[in-house]
Motif scaffolding. Structure first.
Motif, PDB file in Angstrom:
ATOM      1  N   ASP A  71       0.806  -1.222   0.000  1.00  0.00           N
ATOM      2  CA  ASP A  71       0.000   0.000   0.000  1.00  0.00           C
ATOM      3  C   ASP A  71       0.838   1.270   0.000  1.00  0.00           C
ATOM      4  OD1 ASP A  71      -2.291  -1.487  -0.023  1.00  0.00           O
ATOM      5  OD2 ASP A  71      -2.632  -1.374   2.144  1.00  0.00           O
ATOM      6  N   SER A  72       2.076   1.175   0.443  1.00  0.00           N
ATOM      7  CA  SER A  72       2.920   2.365   0.511  1.00  0.00           C
ATOM      8  C   SER A  72       3.609   2.686  -0.812  1.00  0.00           C
ATOM      9  CB  SER A  72       3.991   2.196   1.596  1.00  0.00           C
ATOM     10  OG  SER A  72       3.396   2.054   2.866  1.00  0.00           O
ATOM     11  N   ILE A 135      12.628   2.224   3.286  1.00  0.00           N
ATOM     12  CA  ILE A 135      12.245   0.906   3.793  1.00  0.00           C
ATOM     13  C   ILE A 135      12.231   0.905   5.324  1.00  0.00           C
ATOM     14  CG2 ILE A 135      13.026  -1.482   4.066  1.00  0.00           C
ATOM     15  CD1 ILE A 135      11.652  -1.184   1.510  1.00  0.00           C
ATOM     16  N   LYS A 136      13.261   1.504   5.926  1.00  0.00           N
ATOM     17  CA  LYS A 136      13.327   1.509   7.388  1.00  0.00           C
ATOM     18  C   LYS A 136      12.119   2.231   7.977  1.00  0.00           C
ATOM     19  CE  LYS A 136      16.300   2.695  11.264  1.00  0.00           C
ATOM     20  NZ  LYS A 136      17.600   3.299  11.676  1.00  0.00           N
ATOM     21  N   ARG A 137      11.759   3.355   7.383  1.00  0.00           N
ATOM     22  CA  ARG A 137      10.617   4.112   7.907  1.00  0.00           C
ATOM     23  C   ARG A 137       9.327   3.323   7.775  1.00  0.00           C
ATOM     24  NH1 ARG A 137       6.929   7.217   5.389  1.00  0.00           N
ATOM     25  NH2 ARG A 137       8.128   7.372   3.459  1.00  0.00           N
ATOM     26  N   ILE A 138       9.113   2.738   6.604  1.00  0.00           N
ATOM     27  CA  ILE A 138       7.857   2.029   6.357  1.00  0.00           C
ATOM     28  C   ILE A 138       7.742   0.776   7.215  1.00  0.00           C
ATOM     29  CG2 ILE A 138       6.616   0.656   4.627  1.00  0.00           C
ATOM     30  CD1 ILE A 138       7.485   2.741   2.590  1.00  0.00           C
ATOM     31  N   MET A 139       8.854   0.063   7.367  1.00  0.00           N
ATOM     32  CA  MET A 139       8.777  -1.231   8.037  1.00  0.00           C
ATOM     33  C   MET A 139       8.901  -1.125   9.554  1.00  0.00           C
ATOM     34  SD  MET A 139      10.802  -3.744   5.411  1.00  0.00           S
ATOM     35  CE  MET A 139      10.348  -5.163   6.364  1.00  0.00           C
ATOM     36  N   THR A 140       9.427  -0.030  10.064  1.00  0.00           N
ATOM     37  CA  THR A 140       9.557   0.094  11.510  1.00  0.00           C
ATOM     38  C   THR A 140       8.584   1.108  12.094  1.00  0.00           C
ATOM     39  OG1 THR A 140      11.352   1.714  11.296  1.00  0.00           O
ATOM     40  CG2 THR A 140      11.964  -0.610  11.472  1.00  0.00           C
ATOM     41  N   GLU A 141       8.368   2.218  11.404  1.00  0.00           N
ATOM     42  CA  GLU A 141       7.444   3.218  11.927  1.00  0.00           C
ATOM     43  C   GLU A 141       5.997   2.833  11.635  1.00  0.00           C
ATOM     44  OE1 GLU A 141       8.480   7.060  10.510  1.00  0.00           O
ATOM     45  OE2 GLU A 141      10.482   7.021  11.392  1.00  0.00           O
ATOM     46  N   ASN A 142       5.710   2.467  10.415  1.00  0.00           N
ATOM     47  CA  ASN A 142       4.335   2.119  10.058  1.00  0.00           C
ATOM     48  C   ASN A 142       3.977   0.677  10.416  1.00  0.00           C
ATOM     49  OD1 ASN A 142       4.138   4.671   9.029  1.00  0.00           O
ATOM     50  ND2 ASN A 142       4.406   4.062   6.905  1.00  0.00           N
ATOM     51  N   LYS A 143       4.990  -0.158  10.639  1.00  0.00           N
ATOM     52  CA  LYS A 143       4.782  -1.552  11.026  1.00  0.00           C
ATOM     53  C   LYS A 143       3.987  -2.332   9.979  1.00  0.00           C
ATOM     54  CE  LYS A 143       6.567  -0.519  15.056  1.00  0.00           C
ATOM     55  NZ  LYS A 143       7.913  -0.928  15.440  1.00  0.00           N
ATOM     56  N   THR A 144       4.046  -1.902   8.747  1.00  0.00           N
ATOM     57  CA  THR A 144       3.209  -2.506   7.712  1.00  0.00           C
ATOM     58  C   THR A 144       3.562  -3.965   7.457  1.00  0.00           C
ATOM     59  OG1 THR A 144       3.042  -0.353   6.646  1.00  0.00           O
ATOM     60  CG2 THR A 144       2.383  -2.248   5.346  1.00  0.00           C
ATOM     61  N   ASN A 145       4.840  -4.273   7.392  1.00  0.00           N
ATOM     62  CA  ASN A 145       5.266  -5.621   7.032  1.00  0.00           C
ATOM     63  C   ASN A 145       5.727  -6.448   8.229  1.00  0.00           C
ATOM     64  OD1 ASN A 145       4.807  -4.960   4.380  1.00  0.00           O
ATOM     65  ND2 ASN A 145       6.921  -4.404   3.966  1.00  0.00           N
ATOM     66  N   LEU A 146       5.741  -5.850   9.408  1.00  0.00           N
ATOM     67  CA  LEU A 146       6.285  -6.523  10.574  1.00  0.00           C
ATOM     68  C   LEU A 146       5.216  -6.800  11.618  1.00  0.00           C
ATOM     69  CD1 LEU A 146       9.587  -4.509  11.148  1.00  0.00           C
ATOM     70  CD2 LEU A 146       9.271  -6.611   9.834  1.00  0.00           C
ATOM     71  N   ASP A 147       5.390  -7.914  12.318  1.00  0.00           N
ATOM     72  CA  ASP A 147       4.550  -8.200  13.480  1.00  0.00           C
ATOM     73  C   ASP A 147       4.910  -7.198  14.579  1.00  0.00           C
ATOM     74  OD1 ASP A 147       2.888  -9.899  15.294  1.00  0.00           O
ATOM     75  OD2 ASP A 147       4.842 -10.182  16.254  1.00  0.00           O
TER      76      ASP A 147
END
Length: 282
Positions: A71-72, A135-147
């Protein structure tokens, strides 16, 4: 050095000059003619692990099918079907012209996209790697791809990228290994400890997934069954430190030649259901 799918519309000498120029770029560069790719540069060949556009088409299909459905990012589902993807991405705000692709090692990258039109019918498309910023912002701040609890990949993201993983494994002649780790009780702190301990033992390109509230899935690409058993032993050794207080068990399996990733996961799940042993292997 010609990487064209078909005979190039350029004169031979001009083609060599253009190839040399785009090979100097660190960006991924594709040259399109009449909405079809006719050249790509050395950086692109290294990124995708192919040498020619014929290989690319055979292994991956079209370039836009490599865009991760997220989505991002701009991806296939956001493309206006009435126009080529290059035109669709140019119709949106410049700040939104961002796509994500997995490299030959299944590592996600984010790219800003620039399209230049030097002549009517020709397009130079530049993919500038902005992974470190985005990638770091999306995957750690937004938690989109991470549990959110364990920082392992979530199951939805895994299911999105598993077809690409299968393609990459086939092309690179790698075996796909699976470790399914189950634990007896659903405890957030314990799941966090398990995740952290496993991630400390695996390679950067291995993929740890929060499969459900009481299990993790580890997917890895290896060259031999011996390598797979080495990975499995590392996981078992890691789990042993928790055995005194928490009951865990693990199943390791290798994907057969004509088997899907879903099938090998089902085999592991069924084996764990059918046994009472702490540790089993297929």
């Amino acid at each position: 050095m010609n990487s064209s799918i078909e005979e190039s519309p350029f004169e031979h000498n001009s083609l060599k000059v253009i190839e040399s120029l785009i090979d100097m770029h660190k960006d991924l560069v594709f040259v399109y003619h009449n909405n079809k790719p006719i050249l790509f540069n050395q950086a692109s060949k290294v990124f995708f692990g192919v040498e020619t556009l014929k290989e690319f088409a055979r292994e991956f299909g079209t370039l836009e099918n490599r865009f991760v459905p997220h989505d991002s990012y701009f991806h296939v589902s956001t493309i206006d079907n009435e126009h080529p993807w290059q035109q669709s991405i140019m119709s949106i705000e410049e700040s939104d012209r961002i796509i994500s692709m997995l490299d030959r090692k299944i590592k996600p990258h984010a790219f800003s996209v620039t399209v230049e039109i030097p002549l009517d019918g020709y397009e130079l498309i530049f993919f500038n790697d902005i992974t470190s910023q985005l990638i770091k912002r999306i995957m750690t701040e937004n938690k989109t791809n991470l549990d959110s609890n364990t920082q392992a990949y979530n199951r939805t993201y895994f299911e999105h990228v598993s077809p690409i993983i299968l393609t990459a494994a086939t092309f690179n002649e790698k075996l796909i290994g699976i470790c399914l780790v189950e634990f007896e009780h659903e405890e957030v702190e314990f799941a966090q400890s398990i995740s952290e301990s496993i991630k400390n033992q695996i390679r950067e390109d291995d993929m740890l997934v929060r499969w459900n509230d009481k299990s993790f899935l580890l997917l890895f690409l290896i060259s031999s069954e011996e390598d797979a058993h080495s990975v499995s032993q590392k996981i078992r050794d890691t789990l042993n430190q928790f055995q005194a207080t928490h009951k865990t068990r693990v199943c390791m399996g290798l994907k057969n030649k004509h088997e899907s990733i879903e099938a090998i996961i089902s085999r592991c799940e069924n084996s764990l259901t059918d046994t009472q042993e702490n540790f089993i292997s297929l």
